[in-house]
Structure formats: C-alpha cells, structure tokens
Design a protein around this motif. Sequence first.
Motif, PDB file in Angstrom:
ATOM      1  N   GLU A 132     -26.438 -29.683 -37.591  1.00  0.00           N
ATOM      2  CA  GLU A 132     -24.993 -30.484 -37.879  1.00  0.00           C
ATOM      3  C   GLU A 132     -24.424 -30.008 -39.015  1.00  0.00           C
ATOM      4  O   GLU A 132     -23.197 -29.576 -39.047  1.00  0.00           O
ATOM      5  CB  GLU A 132     -25.101 -31.658 -37.693  1.00  0.00           C
ATOM      6  CG  GLU A 132     -25.664 -32.557 -36.482  1.00  0.00           C
ATOM      7  CD  GLU A 132     -24.748 -32.193 -35.378  1.00  0.00           C
ATOM      8  OE1 GLU A 132     -23.449 -32.301 -35.513  1.00  0.00           O
ATOM      9  OE2 GLU A 132     -25.156 -31.881 -34.342  1.00  0.00           O
ATOM     10  N   LEU A 180     -23.046 -26.116 -38.627  1.00  0.00           N
ATOM     11  CA  LEU A 180     -22.327 -25.888 -37.324  1.00  0.00           C
ATOM     12  C   LEU A 180     -20.799 -25.406 -37.644  1.00  0.00           C
ATOM     13  O   LEU A 180     -20.237 -24.788 -36.988  1.00  0.00           O
ATOM     14  CB  LEU A 180     -22.215 -27.048 -36.494  1.00  0.00           C
ATOM     15  CG  LEU A 180     -21.692 -26.873 -35.108  1.00  0.00           C
ATOM     16  CD1 LEU A 180     -22.318 -25.658 -34.302  1.00  0.00           C
ATOM     17  CD2 LEU A 180     -22.019 -28.257 -34.329  1.00  0.00           C
ATOM     18  N   PRO A 181     -19.987 -26.201 -38.588  1.00  0.00           N
ATOM     19  CA  PRO A 181     -18.724 -25.925 -38.897  1.00  0.00           C
ATOM     20  C   PRO A 181     -18.656 -24.535 -39.621  1.00  0.00           C
ATOM     21  O   PRO A 181     -17.528 -23.917 -39.633  1.00  0.00           O
ATOM     22  CB  PRO A 181     -18.380 -27.054 -40.098  1.00  0.00           C
ATOM     23  CG  PRO A 181     -19.276 -28.066 -39.800  1.00  0.00           C
ATOM     24  CD  PRO A 181     -20.619 -27.504 -39.349  1.00  0.00           C
ATOM     25  N   HIS A 182     -19.589 -24.052 -40.017  1.00  0.00           N
ATOM     26  CA  HIS A 182     -19.547 -22.780 -40.872  1.00  0.00           C
ATOM     27  C   HIS A 182     -20.083 -21.504 -39.968  1.00  0.00           C
ATOM     28  O   HIS A 182     -19.958 -20.359 -40.304  1.00  0.00           O
ATOM     29  CB  HIS A 182     -20.357 -22.647 -42.224  1.00  0.00           C
ATOM     30  CG  HIS A 182     -20.112 -23.799 -43.070  1.00  0.00           C
ATOM     31  ND1 HIS A 182     -18.818 -23.953 -43.794  1.00  0.00           N
ATOM     32  CD2 HIS A 182     -20.545 -24.903 -43.393  1.00  0.00           C
ATOM     33  CE1 HIS A 182     -19.015 -25.047 -44.486  1.00  0.00           C
ATOM     34  NE2 HIS A 182     -19.882 -25.732 -44.062  1.00  0.00           N
ATOM     35  N   LYS A 183     -20.389 -21.957 -38.842  1.00  0.00           N
ATOM     36  CA  LYS A 183     -20.892 -20.818 -37.826  1.00  0.00           C
ATOM     37  C   LYS A 183     -19.708 -19.991 -37.335  1.00  0.00           C
ATOM     38  O   LYS A 183     -18.533 -20.576 -37.114  1.00  0.00           O
ATOM     39  CB  LYS A 183     -21.765 -21.284 -36.731  1.00  0.00           C
ATOM     40  CG  LYS A 183     -23.223 -21.626 -37.186  1.00  0.00           C
ATOM     41  CD  LYS A 183     -24.084 -20.659 -37.899  1.00  0.00           C
ATOM     42  CE  LYS A 183     -24.600 -19.520 -37.066  1.00  0.00           C
ATOM     43  NZ  LYS A 183     -25.102 -18.223 -37.648  1.00  0.00           N
TER      44      LYS A 183
END
Length: 176
Positions: free
Chosen positions: A48, A51-54
Amino acid sequence: MSSRVPSIACIGVIGRHNNPLHISLFPAEERAPLEYQFLLSSCLDIFEARLPHKTVDQDFGLLQAVDERLAMYGWLTNTGVKFVVVVDMEGRPANPLDAKSSAAVGLRDADLKPAFRALQTAYIMLLRNPFYNPDEHSPITANGEQRYGSTQITSKKFIQEIKRIGDAWAPGVNVI
C-alpha cells in the motif's frame, strides 16, 4: 561445512481485498504455517505504501528482510492480486556438480522475476478456466456485504503449478 543456496520458503497469493487466496510452504513439513501467514500479512502495508509511487512495472522487489535468513519479495498483477515470495537464504544444500551453486550465492531482485512470471502465468491459466469464478474468492460481495466461508483457491492444477514453481526456482534460473 556444506555450502547452501537460497530457496523459496513460501509462496503467497493475496487477493485484491488483502485476503489470502493461497499459501504454499517449501518444504511444508519443516515450516510453521501460522508464522508465514503473519509474515504475509505484515507485507501488505508495504504494498500500500509503495503503490502510489509505482509506474508500469509490477515488480515490487524486496518488500522486507525479516531477519538474516528470510526475505520477502512482491509482485502486483493488473487485477490487484499480489504474489509474495519468501526466500530462505540458507534454503537447501548446494549441488556440488553445479559450478554456479558452489560459490557463495547472493540474491538480486532480478533472480525472482522468472518465478513471478511463472506465478502470473499460473494465475492467468486459473482465470481462463470457465469454472473458476474469482469473485467467489472475495470476502466482499458485489453489493458490499461481507461474505463468510472459504476464500481459498482449491484448484488442484493451480496448487500443483505453485508447488512446481517453488521447487524449481533457484538463483540464476532464467525460465521456470
């Protein structure tokens, strides 16, 4: 002292609602299932957080090193299903006939890509089965209610493929 090479200790398939779909231990008789369930649950926050940085890449690499022996690596599918591989750095005795395994072996993130690709292929083959309904394995129904009962994958073919992948993987193997 005999040299040892890393091996897979556990493969976990975790659903998009963070529910365990399948857990395999290698070798099963030497592992504590509850310990590995806790380890798999502990890595969900790492998924989690990252995830926003992938970007497009689904490989999450090293999630966490549990201790000097166990390390957890992760992979995320397009459907939100997570694959987690726990590697035992002192896994199995090295094959004395194999020149690669006789030296001290380290582990790179790229060493696990063939295993993750094989796991994703096995999962895709499971999804292609017309009798498999992935929504049956979700703890939450379409109308948002909580579902009770088993959410585990019970396909014998899928389970056999996971076991084959876990047994066949070794550092430096390019195709599983």
